[in-house]
Write a protein that holds these residues in place. Sequence first.
Motif, PDB file in Angstrom:
ATOM      1  N   UNK A   6       0.852  -1.188   0.000  1.00  0.00           N
ATOM      2  CA  UNK A   6       0.000   0.000   0.000  1.00  0.00           C
ATOM      3  C   UNK A   6       0.892   1.244   0.000  1.00  0.00           C
ATOM      4  N   UNK A   7       0.370   2.320  -0.580  1.00  0.00           N
ATOM      5  CA  UNK A   7       1.077   3.603  -0.596  1.00  0.00           C
ATOM      6  C   UNK A   7       0.161   4.683  -0.029  1.00  0.00           C
ATOM      7  N   UNK A   8       0.716   5.534   0.826  1.00  0.00           N
ATOM      8  CA  UNK A   8      -0.035   6.704   1.293  1.00  0.00           C
ATOM      9  C   UNK A   8       0.401   7.880   0.418  1.00  0.00           C
ATOM     10  N   UNK A   9      -0.556   8.483  -0.263  1.00  0.00           N
ATOM     11  CA  UNK A   9      -0.289   9.576  -1.189  1.00  0.00           C
ATOM     12  C   UNK A   9      -0.944  10.839  -0.633  1.00  0.00           C
ATOM     13  N   UNK A  10      -0.182  11.927  -0.566  1.00  0.00           N
ATOM     14  CA  UNK A  10      -0.678  13.189  -0.036  1.00  0.00           C
ATOM     15  C   UNK A  10      -0.452  14.289  -1.064  1.00  0.00           C
ATOM     16  N   UNK A  11      -1.475  15.103  -1.302  1.00  0.00           N
ATOM     17  CA  UNK A  11      -1.357  16.233  -2.220  1.00  0.00           C
ATOM     18  C   UNK A  11      -0.726  17.397  -1.469  1.00  0.00           C
ATOM     19  N   UNK A  12       0.463  17.836  -1.890  1.00  0.00           N
ATOM     20  CA  UNK A  12       1.183  18.888  -1.180  1.00  0.00           C
ATOM     21  C   UNK A  12       1.310  20.181  -1.996  1.00  0.00           C
ATOM     22  N   UNK A  13       0.878  20.160  -3.252  1.00  0.00           N
ATOM     23  CA  UNK A  13       0.885  21.376  -4.075  1.00  0.00           C
ATOM     24  C   UNK A  13      -0.492  21.566  -4.680  1.00  0.00           C
ATOM     25  N   UNK A  14      -0.847  22.796  -4.947  1.00  0.00           N
ATOM     26  CA  UNK A  14      -2.177  23.138  -5.420  1.00  0.00           C
ATOM     27  C   UNK A  14      -2.430  22.656  -6.850  1.00  0.00           C
ATOM     28  N   UNK A  15      -3.706  22.427  -7.144  1.00  0.00           N
ATOM     29  CA  UNK A  15      -4.115  22.049  -8.499  1.00  0.00           C
ATOM     30  C   UNK A  15      -4.351  23.258  -9.393  1.00  0.00           C
ATOM     31  N   UNK A  16      -4.327  24.452  -8.844  1.00  0.00           N
ATOM     32  CA  UNK A  16      -4.607  25.666  -9.613  1.00  0.00           C
ATOM     33  C   UNK A  16      -3.611  25.822 -10.757  1.00  0.00           C
ATOM     34  N   UNK A  17      -4.132  26.022 -11.951  1.00  0.00           N
ATOM     35  CA  UNK A  17      -3.305  26.284 -13.119  1.00  0.00           C
ATOM     36  C   UNK A  17      -2.603  25.069 -13.690  1.00  0.00           C
ATOM     37  N   UNK A  18      -2.970  23.875 -13.282  1.00  0.00           N
ATOM     38  CA  UNK A  18      -2.324  22.659 -13.786  1.00  0.00           C
ATOM     39  C   UNK A  18      -3.003  22.175 -15.062  1.00  0.00           C
ATOM     40  N   UNK A  19      -2.308  21.332 -15.796  1.00  0.00           N
ATOM     41  CA  UNK A  19      -2.865  20.734 -17.000  1.00  0.00           C
ATOM     42  C   UNK A  19      -4.054  19.841 -16.642  1.00  0.00           C
ATOM     43  N   UNK A  20      -5.010  19.749 -17.549  1.00  0.00           N
ATOM     44  CA  UNK A  20      -6.206  18.943 -17.308  1.00  0.00           C
ATOM     45  C   UNK A  20      -5.847  17.485 -17.039  1.00  0.00           C
ATOM     46  N   UNK A  21      -4.862  16.960 -17.749  1.00  0.00           N
ATOM     47  CA  UNK A  21      -4.450  15.577 -17.542  1.00  0.00           C
ATOM     48  C   UNK A  21      -3.856  15.354 -16.161  1.00  0.00           C
ATOM     49  N   UNK A  22      -3.166  16.348 -15.630  1.00  0.00           N
ATOM     50  CA  UNK A  22      -2.586  16.223 -14.296  1.00  0.00           C
ATOM     51  C   UNK A  22      -3.679  16.291 -13.237  1.00  0.00           C
ATOM     52  N   UNK A  23      -4.665  17.160 -13.439  1.00  0.00           N
ATOM     53  CA  UNK A  23      -5.804  17.225 -12.518  1.00  0.00           C
ATOM     54  C   UNK A  23      -6.557  15.899 -12.524  1.00  0.00           C
ATOM     55  N   UNK A  35      -3.244  18.733   1.175  1.00  0.00           N
ATOM     56  CA  UNK A  35      -2.940  17.991   2.398  1.00  0.00           C
ATOM     57  C   UNK A  35      -3.909  16.845   2.666  1.00  0.00           C
ATOM     58  N   UNK A  36      -4.680  16.452   1.660  1.00  0.00           N
ATOM     59  CA  UNK A  36      -5.557  15.287   1.763  1.00  0.00           C
ATOM     60  C   UNK A  36      -4.708  14.057   1.449  1.00  0.00           C
ATOM     61  N   UNK A  37      -4.839  13.018   2.262  1.00  0.00           N
ATOM     62  CA  UNK A  37      -4.088  11.778   2.068  1.00  0.00           C
ATOM     63  C   UNK A  37      -5.034  10.626   1.781  1.00  0.00           C
ATOM     64  N   UNK A  38      -4.605   9.718   0.923  1.00  0.00           N
ATOM     65  CA  UNK A  38      -5.344   8.492   0.654  1.00  0.00           C
ATOM     66  C   UNK A  38      -4.345   7.338   0.638  1.00  0.00           C
ATOM     67  N   UNK A  39      -4.836   6.147   0.916  1.00  0.00           N
ATOM     68  CA  UNK A  39      -4.024   4.937   0.825  1.00  0.00           C
ATOM     69  C   UNK A  39      -4.496   4.182  -0.409  1.00  0.00           C
ATOM     70  N   UNK A  40      -3.566   3.922  -1.318  1.00  0.00           N
ATOM     71  CA  UNK A  40      -3.892   3.225  -2.562  1.00  0.00           C
ATOM     72  C   UNK A  40      -3.002   1.995  -2.685  1.00  0.00           C
TER      73      UNK A  40
END
Length: 62
Positions: A6-23, A35-40
Amino acid sequence: MAKAKQLRVTLVRSLSGRLAGHKACVAGLGLRRMHHSVVVADTPENRGMINKVNYMLAVEEV
Protein backbone atom coordinates in the motif's frame (compact mmCIF):
# COMPACT_ATOMS: atom_id res chain seq x y z
CA MET A 1 -1.06 -15.11 1.04
CA ALA A 2 1.13 -12.01 1.06
CA LYS A 3 -0.52 -8.69 1.80
CA ALA A 4 -0.54 -6.29 -1.14
CA LYS A 5 1.72 -3.28 -0.78
CA GLN A 6 0.00 0.00 0.00
CA LEU A 7 1.08 3.60 -0.60
CA ARG A 8 -0.04 6.70 1.29
CA VAL A 9 -0.29 9.58 -1.19
CA THR A 10 -0.68 13.19 -0.04
CA LEU A 11 -1.36 16.23 -2.22
CA VAL A 12 1.18 18.89 -1.18
CA ARG A 13 0.89 21.38 -4.07
CA SER A 14 -2.18 23.14 -5.42
CA LEU A 15 -4.11 22.05 -8.50
CA SER A 16 -4.61 25.67 -9.61
CA GLY A 17 -3.31 26.28 -13.12
CA ARG A 18 -2.32 22.66 -13.79
CA LEU A 19 -2.86 20.73 -17.00
CA ALA A 20 -6.21 18.94 -17.31
CA GLY A 21 -4.45 15.58 -17.54
CA HIS A 22 -2.59 16.22 -14.30
CA LYS A 23 -5.80 17.23 -12.52
CA ALA A 24 -7.39 14.01 -13.81
CA CYS A 25 -4.54 11.91 -12.40
CA VAL A 26 -4.90 13.54 -8.98
CA ALA A 27 -8.66 12.92 -9.06
CA GLY A 28 -8.07 9.33 -10.20
CA LEU A 29 -5.95 8.76 -7.11
CA GLY A 30 -8.85 9.99 -4.97
CA LEU A 31 -7.24 13.22 -3.78
CA ARG A 32 -9.65 16.13 -3.30
CA ARG A 33 -7.79 19.05 -1.71
CA MET A 34 -4.42 20.19 -0.37
CA HIS A 35 -2.94 17.99 2.40
CA HIS A 36 -5.56 15.29 1.76
CA SER A 37 -4.09 11.78 2.07
CA VAL A 38 -5.34 8.49 0.65
CA VAL A 39 -4.02 4.94 0.82
CA VAL A 40 -3.89 3.23 -2.56
CA ALA A 41 -2.67 -0.18 -3.73
CA ASP A 42 0.82 -0.29 -5.22
CA THR A 43 -0.23 -1.23 -8.76
CA PRO A 44 1.34 -0.26 -12.11
CA GLU A 45 -1.74 1.87 -12.87
CA ASN A 46 -1.47 3.85 -9.65
CA ARG A 47 2.32 4.11 -9.99
CA GLY A 48 1.86 5.62 -13.47
CA MET A 49 -0.50 8.31 -12.14
CA ILE A 50 1.84 9.02 -9.23
CA ASN A 51 4.85 9.32 -11.55
CA LYS A 52 3.00 11.71 -13.85
CA VAL A 53 2.23 14.20 -11.07
CA ASN A 54 5.07 13.38 -8.66
CA TYR A 55 5.97 17.10 -8.31
CA MET A 56 2.63 17.64 -6.47
CA LEU A 57 2.65 14.58 -4.23
CA ALA A 58 4.31 13.12 -1.16
CA VAL A 59 4.37 9.30 -1.25
CA GLU A 60 5.26 6.83 1.49
CA GLU A 61 4.90 3.08 1.86
CA VAL A 62 2.43 1.88 4.48
